[in-house]
Design an enzyme around this catalytic site. Structure first.
Site, short mmCIF file in Angstrom:
data_model
loop_
_atom_site.label_atom_id
_atom_site.label_comp_id
_atom_site.label_asym_id
_atom_site.label_seq_id
_atom_site.Cartn_x
_atom_site.Cartn_y
_atom_site.Cartn_z
N CYS A 1 4.42 44.24 -14.60
CA CYS A 1 5.17 45.17 -15.41
C CYS A 1 4.17 45.96 -16.23
O CYS A 1 3.29 45.39 -16.88
CB CYS A 1 6.11 44.40 -16.34
SG CYS A 1 6.69 45.43 -17.69
N CYS B 1 10.76 46.94 -14.17
CA CYS B 1 10.80 45.63 -14.82
C CYS B 1 12.24 45.32 -15.23
O CYS B 1 12.87 46.12 -15.93
CB CYS B 1 9.90 45.64 -16.04
SG CYS B 1 10.04 44.14 -17.03
N ASP C 1 0.71 10.41 3.48
CA ASP C 1 1.34 11.42 4.32
C ASP C 1 0.28 12.40 4.83
O ASP C 1 0.06 13.45 4.25
CB ASP C 1 2.40 12.15 3.50
CG ASP C 1 3.46 12.77 4.40
OD1 ASP C 1 3.40 12.54 5.62
OD2 ASP C 1 4.32 13.48 3.87
N GLU D 1 0.84 -1.20 0.00
CA GLU D 1 0.00 0.00 0.00
C GLU D 1 0.87 1.25 0.00
O GLU D 1 1.99 1.21 0.50
CB GLU D 1 -0.85 0.04 1.30
CG GLU D 1 -1.62 -1.21 1.56
CD GLU D 1 -2.06 -1.33 3.02
OE1 GLU D 1 -2.09 -0.30 3.73
OE2 GLU D 1 -2.34 -2.45 3.45
N CYS E 1 12.27 45.19 -19.33
CA CYS E 1 12.09 46.34 -20.21
C CYS E 1 12.25 47.68 -19.51
O CYS E 1 12.20 48.72 -20.16
CB CYS E 1 10.73 46.27 -20.90
SG CYS E 1 9.36 46.73 -19.83
N LYS F 1 2.20 4.65 1.50
CA LYS F 1 2.24 5.22 2.85
C LYS F 1 1.78 6.67 2.74
O LYS F 1 2.51 7.53 2.24
CB LYS F 1 3.64 5.14 3.44
CG LYS F 1 3.66 5.60 4.90
CD LYS F 1 4.98 5.27 5.57
CE LYS F 1 4.93 5.47 7.07
NZ LYS F 1 4.69 6.86 7.45
N TYR G 1 -6.78 1.91 6.17
CA TYR G 1 -5.73 0.93 5.94
C TYR G 1 -5.54 -0.10 7.06
O TYR G 1 -4.65 -0.93 6.98
CB TYR G 1 -4.39 1.59 5.62
CG TYR G 1 -3.92 2.65 6.60
CD1 TYR G 1 -3.66 2.34 7.92
CD2 TYR G 1 -3.74 3.96 6.16
CE1 TYR G 1 -3.23 3.31 8.81
CE2 TYR G 1 -3.30 4.94 7.04
CZ TYR G 1 -3.04 4.61 8.37
OH TYR G 1 -2.62 5.57 9.23
N CYS H 1 7.01 45.44 -23.51
CA CYS H 1 7.91 44.56 -22.77
C CYS H 1 8.17 43.26 -23.54
O CYS H 1 7.24 42.53 -23.86
CB CYS H 1 7.30 44.24 -21.41
SG CYS H 1 8.32 43.14 -20.42
N LYS I 1 10.63 3.84 2.50
CA LYS I 1 10.45 5.28 2.24
C LYS I 1 10.99 5.71 0.87
O LYS I 1 11.83 5.04 0.29
CB LYS I 1 11.18 6.08 3.35
CG LYS I 1 10.75 5.72 4.75
CD LYS I 1 9.36 6.20 5.09
CE LYS I 1 9.34 7.66 5.41
NZ LYS I 1 9.33 7.99 6.83
#
Ligand code: IVH
Length: 708
Positions: free
Chosen positions: A440, A422, A121, A117, A425, A119, A233, A446, A322
Site C-alpha cells: 500500500c 488498499c 515424516d 520414538e 485507506c 514417527k 531408527y 494508511c 498417529k
C-alpha cells in the site's frame, strides 16, 4: 613410526578431517557445537585448498565431498539384503490397547517395555557402512528393492561419512546397515520457502515433499543446496559385531557410533506408559524441529520381537500411533487481502471451517500474488491447506478436478486478481518491478501502517521523541488522537492524559494512585516538550523518519546530502534518483511512489505547517578525499568506536559505505568476530583491514584534512 612420515600436507589434511568430523558430530548428534559457523567454514575452506593442491589425497569420505558430484542419468536399483518393512497404524487408544494386550498375552510378560520414538515424516533410507565407511545409501522403494541415492546422501551434513570408534571400545562392525529417515527440519523448510518466494521460485509443498524431492534429484549439486537431516531408527544387515539385547540399547550404540538419533526417543512400559508418551510428544509436536505424524512403539527386547514375528510386511511387535493430519481439504469462500504494519499486502483465503492438526481453522495465507498465480486459487475451489506449528495455515495446492464449472464446463469463477487499491485507506497498491511483495503506498496515511509509522517516526535515530514508545503509539492511533505523524504536533498535555487513562482502563492497568484521584502528569509535560524539541531536525533524520520502503538511515543520509533540500527530492525523476550513489531502480521506485501519493504529500505539508523544520542547503556531492570512488564494508565489532561513527568518518574521507561485500568492494574492515562477510572478502581476495589499520588511516588522513 608415523612421526617419521614427513608429509605435512597429508598430516594437516588428516587433522582437519578429524576436527571437522568432530565438530559435525558435536553439532548434529550431541547438539553441543564447539565451533562457530565461521570457524567451521574456515576449516573446511582450508581443507578444500589443501585437497586442491593434492588431488591424490582426496577420499570419498572427506567432508569436502559433500558438495555434490556430477549428475547421473538415473538411479541404479539396490536390493535390500534385509527387507524394509512398514508399520501398522493405530488412530485410537483402543487400537493401542489391543496391540499391548496381544503382546502381553503372547509373550507372557505382564509389563512389556517398549522403545518409544517419534514417527518422523520424511523419506525412509538405508545406509550401508563397511568397515566404518559409508559406501551406499538407498531409498526404501517397494521394500525389497530401492534406488541408489548415495551421491545425494553424501550431501546430508548430519550423516556421518565415517563411523566413530565407539566409547565402549568394541570394534566397528564389518557391515552395518542403518535405517532411518531423511527429513527437512521445519525451520530450514520455512527459510527455504521464504527465499524461494522472494526469488519468485516454486516453494516446496511441505517438509516431507522437500526431503523426498531433494533426495530424488539426479543432480547432487541441487540436493546439496537443500537443508536435509538424517535420523536413525532401525538396523538392516549387520555383520561382525554382537548386538545389544534391546532396541533402545541399539539406538544408544548407533548414537555412540556417531549416527544422529531423535532426542525424543526413550522407553515406556505398559499401555499407560505408551499413552502418556503419545500425549507428551503430541503437546510438543509443534515445537519439535521436525514434522512428525505420530509416535512408534517397538517392543524393546529382541528376543520378544522374534517371538512376536511378522504379518505380511509389518512387524507384530511394533505399531505407529498417529496424530491428526497437518494437511486437510476444504473450500475457498473468498479471497481477501490484509495490509501489514509495513504496508505489505498479503492475500489470504476465507475457507469453510476445517480441522487440521487438531484445531479448527477458517483462514489460510497465500503469501503473495506470485503464489496465487502459481496455485491459481479461485473462489469455490477445493484446496489442500497445511498447518505447521502456530504459524497460520497455508494453501498448498488446488484440487483442480473439483473446480466448480458452469453448464459449458468453463470455470465458474475467473482467475483472481489482486486489488489495485488498499482496502484500508484506498491508496494505490504498488508492486515494484522485480519485487514479490505488493505494498500500500498510503505510507504515513494508511491506518494499517499508522502505529508502526508513528513508532518509527519517534525513534531515537529518526525524530528522537523520548517517551513515545510502542504502547503510546498504539494508544494514540487506536483512540484516534493521531491520524498521521503530523498530528503529533497538535497534541496537548490534556490529550495525553486522557489517552493514558483510556489505555489503562482498556488494559486494566490503572494505577492505585490514579484511582485514588491523583493524576501524575509530569510525563505528559515531558512528552509534549520532547515532541516540541523534535520540531527542529535535519533533512536526513526526516527522510529516514518518513518510513519510505527501503530507505534506511544510510540511504536517507546520502539522499539528504545529494539533494540538499526536500523539494528537489520530491520532484526528482527516476534518472536523477539513479545518479545518487547506492540508489538502484528498486529504491528509486519506492521514493517516487511515496512522494507521488497525495496523502503523503499532505502529511509533509502538515509537518511544515506545524513548525517542523530542518536546515536546507545546496546539493552536496560526496566529499572528495583519499577514499573517493572506493566502497568500504564494515563488519564485526570495533573497540574504539561504533560502526556508525567509523562509517561517518570514512564517508567524510570520500568513501561509500556499503553493507554487503561484492567484487566491487574496495576495502573490508574486519573487527572482532567478523563472520561470513570477512570469509567472502577473503574468497574474493579483497583488501582487508583490521581495526588498527583503520585507526592509523583515520589518524593520518583526518589530520591532513584539518591542515588543509
Ligand atoms: S521403524 C520394522 N521407526 O514409518 C519397522 N519407522 O510405516 C520399520 N518411520 O517406512 C520402521 N519414523 O519411513 C520406524 N521411528 C521410526 C520411524 C519410522 C518414521 C517411517 C519409515 C517407515 C514407515 C513405516
Amino acid at each position: 613410526m608415523s612421526a617419521m612420515t614427513a608429509d605435512p600436507i597429508a598430516e594437516r589434511i588428516a587433522a582437519l578431517r578429524v576436527r571437522i568430523d568432530d565438530a559435525s558430530h558435536r553439532y548434529y548428534v550431541l547438539d553441543d557445537p564447539d565451533l562457530s559457523d565461521a570457524q567451521w567454514d574456515a576449516l573446511l575452506r582450508e581443507l578444500q585448498q589443501l585437497e586442491a593442491r593434492r588431488p591424490d589425497l582426496v577420499t570419498p569420505d572427506s567432508p569436502t565431498q559433500r558438495v555434490g558430484s556430477t549428475p547421473s542419468a538415473r538411479f541404479a536399483p539396490v536390493a535390500h539384503a534385509v527387507p524394509m518393512l512398514s508399520l501398522g497404524n493405530a488412530f485410537q487408544d483402543s487400537e493401542v490397547a489391543e496391540f499391548v494386550a496381544r503382546i502381553e498375552r503372547e509373550t507372557g510378560d505382564a509389563a512389556p517395555v517398549f522403545s518409544v520414538e517419534p514417527k518422523l515424516d520424511g523419506l525412509a533410507i538405508s545406509l550401508r557402512y563397511e568397515d566404518g565407511r559409508f559406501v551406499r545409501g538407498a531409498t526404501r522403494g517397494d521394500g525389497a528393492t530401492g534406488e541408489d541415492v548415495t551421491a545425494n546422501l553424501r550431501t546430508v551434513r548430519s550423516l556421518p561419512l565415517r563411523l566413530r570408534a565407539p566409547a565402549t571400545g568394541l570394534p566397528l562392525p564389518r557391515v552395518l546397515e542403518v535405517r532411518g529417515e531423511v527429513v527437512m527440519p521445519k525451520a530450514d523448510f520455512e527459510r527455504y520457502n521464504a527465499q524461494a518466494r522472494a526469488d519468485g521460485n516454486k516453494p516446496l509443498a511441505n517438509p516431507r515433499n522437500g526431503a523426498a524431492g531433494s533426495l530424488r534429484q539426479l543432480d547432487p549439486r541441487v540436493t546439496a543446496q537443500r537443508p536435509l537431516a538424517f535420523l536413525a531408527y532401525a538396523l538392516g544387515e549387520v555383520e561382525g559385531v554382537e548386538l545389544p539385547p534391546t532396541h533402545s540399547q541399539t539406538l544408544a550404540w548407533l548414537r555412540d557410533l556417531g549416527l544422529p538419533v531423535s532426542a525424543e526417543a526413550g522407553t515406556a512400559a505398559g499401555l499407560s506408559g505408551l499413552l502418556d508418551y503419545h500425549a507428551r510428544i503430541g503437546q510438543r509436536r509443534d515445537a519439535l524441529p521436525y514434522d512428525i505424524d505420530g509416535v512408534v512403539y517397538k517392543l524393546d527386547r529382541f528376543d520378544q520381537q522374534r517371538a512376536m514375528g511378522y504379518v505380511s510386511r509389518a512387524p507384530r511387535w511394533a505399531i505407529a500411533h498417529k496424530y491428526p493430519a497437518q494437511e486437510a481439504a476444504t473450500t475457498v469462500q473468498s479471497i481477501e487481502v490484509n495490509v501489514g504494519r509495513t504496508g505489505a499486502v498479503t492475500p489470504w483465503v476465507l475457507m469453510a471451517p476445517v480441522q487440521v492438526g487438531g484445531v479448527t481453522v477458517t483462514r489460510a495465507t497465500l503469501h503473495n500474488a506470485d503464489q496465487i498465480a502459481r496455485l491459481d486459487v479461485r473462489v469455490g475451489d477445493t484446496i489442500i491447506i497445511r498447518r505447521a506449528g502456530d504459524v497460520i495455515p497455508e494453501v498448498v495446492r488446488v484440487v483442480e478436478a473439483e473446480r466448480p464449472v458452469d453448464s459449458r464446463g468453463e470455470p465458474l469463477h475467473p482467475a483472481y486478481a489482486m486489488p489495485g487499491q488498499c482496502p484500508v485507506c484506498g491508496s494505490a497498491i504498488e508492486r515494484g518491478e522485480g519485487e514479490v511483495v505488493a505494498r500500500c503506498s498510503g505510507g504515513l496515511y494508511c491506518p494499517a501502517q499508522r502505529v508502526q509509522a508513528l513508532f518509527h517516526f519517534a525513534g531515537r535515530r529518526t525524530m528522537d521523541i523520548e517517551g513515545l514508545g510502542e504502547r503510546f503509539a498504539e494508544a494514540l492511533v487506536e483512540f484516534g488522537y493521531v491520524q498521521t505523524v503530523a498530528d503529533l504536533y497538535t497534541l496537548a498535555v490534556d490529550d495525553l492524559l486522557e489517552m493514558k487513562r483510556r489505555a489503562d482502563e482498556r488494559d486494566a492497568t490503572t494505577p492505585a494512585t490514579v484511582k485514588a484521584g491523583k493524576v501524575a502528569d509530569k510525563w505528559a509535560h515531558n512528552l509534549v516538550n520532547a515532541i516540541d524539541a523534535s520540531r527542529t531536525t535535519t533533512l536526513e533524520r526526516l527522510l529516514f523518519a518518513l518510513g519510505i520502503p527501503e530507505v534506511g538511515e544510510s540511504t536517507a543520509r546520502t539522499l539528504a546530502r545529494h539533494f540538499g533540500a526536500l523539494q528537489p527530492l520530491m520532484e526528482a525523476d527516476e534518472a536523477s534518483l539513479l545518479e545518487v550513489p547506492d540508489v538502484g531502480p528498486v529504491v528509486a521506485g519506492h521514493i517516487r511512489h511515496f512522494f507521488a501519493e497525495p496523502h503523503n504529500r499532505d502529511v509533509i505539508a502538515a509537518l511544515r505547517a506545524r513548525g517542523v523544520q530542518w536546515p536546507e542547503g545546496a546539493p552536496r556531492r560526496s566529499s572528495e578525499g583519499p577514499l573517493t570512488g572506493k566502497t568500504v564494508v564494515l563488519t564485526g565489532g570495533l573497540s574504539s568506536l561504533t560502526r556508525d561513527q567509523a562509517g561517518e568518518r570514512l564517508e567524510a574521507l570520500g568513501a561509500k559505505v556499503s553493507g554487503s561485500v561484492s567484487k566491487k568492494t574496495g576495502i573490508v574492515i574486519a573487527g572482532e568476530a567478523a563472520g561470513s562477510k570477512l570469509a567472502k572478502a577473503q574468497d574474493l581476495g579483497l583488501e582487508i583491514w583490521d581495526e588498527a589499520a583503520l585507526m592509523a588511516f583515520l589518524a593520518e588522513h583526518e589530520a591532513r584534512d584539518d591542515a588543509r
